[in-house]
Design a protein around this motif. Sequence first.
Motif, short mmCIF file in Angstrom:
data_model
loop_
_atom_site.label_atom_id
_atom_site.label_comp_id
_atom_site.label_asym_id
_atom_site.label_seq_id
_atom_site.Cartn_x
_atom_site.Cartn_y
_atom_site.Cartn_z
N THR A 193 -5.58 9.45 0.13
CA THR A 193 -4.55 8.66 0.33
C THR A 193 -3.66 8.05 -0.85
O THR A 193 -4.01 7.92 -2.00
N THR A 194 -2.31 8.13 -0.52
CA THR A 194 -1.39 7.51 -1.70
C THR A 194 -0.43 6.82 -1.04
O THR A 194 -0.08 6.77 0.30
N LYS A 195 0.11 5.86 -1.89
CA LYS A 195 1.22 4.83 -1.58
C LYS A 195 2.48 5.41 -2.32
O LYS A 195 2.27 5.12 -3.65
N LEU A 251 1.77 4.59 3.95
CA LEU A 251 0.78 5.53 3.04
C LEU A 251 0.61 6.81 3.73
O LEU A 251 0.81 7.00 5.08
#
Lengths: 144, 401
Positions: free
Chosen positions: B172-174, B183
């Motif tokens: 997961t990354t922002k 996200l």
Amino acid sequence: MNLASTFIVATLISATNAVDVARADVVVVMNAQSGVERLSADDVTNIFLGRYRRLPSGANAIAIDQPTESGLKAEFYRQLVNKDLAEINSYWARLYFSGKTSPPNQAATQSEVLNLLARTPGGVAYMERKQVDARFKIVLDFSP
Amino acid sequence: MTCADLLIRLLAWVLLTTPLVSSGEEGAALSFPGVSLKGFGTIGVARSDDDGVQFVRDLTQPDGIGSGWSMKTDSVLGLQLNASFTTQTEAVIQAMSRYRYDGSFTPELSWAFLRHDFSPAFTTRLGRMGTEFYMLSDSRLVGYSNLMARPPPDYYGQLVISYFDGFDVTATTKLESAPWLGLLSGKFYAGYAAERTPFEDNLFWEMKGSLLLGAYVDVLSGPWQVRLSHARLRLKNEQPFDKLMGIDIIGLAPELSVVDKWARFDSLGVVYDNGQLQIQSMLSRINQESHAFEDSRAAYFIAAYRLQQSTPYLGYSWVKSTASRPDPQRPRIISEIMTQLHSDQHTTSLGIRWDFATNLDVKAQVDFIRGAPQSIFPFRGKAGRWDGHMNVFSLTLDFVF
């Protein structure tokens, strides 16, 4: 019919239990030593709904929930995502029983929230504005 | 002993030897290790108004309901043990009882895995876990977490695999450069199916050993969530036609062979969840390499609006499969088998969810199924006088504890 009378009794019980906390002035706080100045509403949503528990500083975020009886919990989720606690519980049932993230750490009392937050640098909690002392810092304020 | 058995025994040993921590103590909320036992369930009754075919929740059920009330379609009980060893490592074991392939409620071990969160951005799981062919498909038996009495059978009914033995990784990354994107997450999983699915006359089709691969990309931004998924299953065993009919059907019609053939599942899901309003919409496509099943398309749409404790909802779903071309050269028995595999129907659902107490809800729902008389695949039982029209009435009590 039995079912109908159960429905009626349940409605009466939940109506009499309803507590008016709509006026509580809830703010989101962190430990004063956390190094975080502010969080956006999206950040707080990601942390409390277990979507992404990372602080802008890169450290892990640890969410702490108020006890349900305090009324603060219901008010917090209403302000944050306009959901009532039944919906929040239903949301967590999905994630919990599909083996994903766990819900925030559930404190048993309001004073436990203060104690946990005071000794957890990555902790994120919410409380009434008047409970915020020098150990804490407001990182998100819902009032305009 | 297989890898999965070994892992399950290991997990059971770890859980039994982990000390129990009382969460009532001051400060215990953040201490580890900790063990918690929770559960979920549904007590449901349902009936249809048509005895032409039997309505089932999905094709894992060997038989379904007719015009008499029955509890078997939707009733389920699950127990789950979570043991955290550190803030980053957790073991989960879930056992579940529901109406299953052999017509019993025999409990099954539905989950048994170790999860490790390397960081908030990267998680992996190893062991037995639920399948995510489509968005929400790994929680479709947890009634309390769902809006409707049951996930739309037109859409989810063909999924006969609930869990598999293998691993998954989720990242997961922002995206700081594109905050509007919210996200972004992706998941990959691989493993082997571990279940059986009912065939006919108390025979079942062994899915165990079938290879499963899947991945999705998911974007979560404000009230929006969009997910594109792909999963594929390579079947290990033939359907037990020979046992059913006493002749070598696969030899007679090699096109009915499924072994080493892929079934591919693509789907797109969109959820809009903003305060009192919830909208879900999903599209899917199943492509079959084998001619033993028809390719199909399905979709559903649900809109719900919460009014205090009550949430009325409206749903619409459809499924349609591509009929195989009639072939006069084909033996009659094969043609007959193939007519059992067609889907062509749509369903309108009306219902209400009532959250009348903490961790409890009641749902009442009516489904209006309208389809072609040839739409037999989504149902069980020998089609009698079946005109493609059926209404289903359901009442469920869902709980978590």
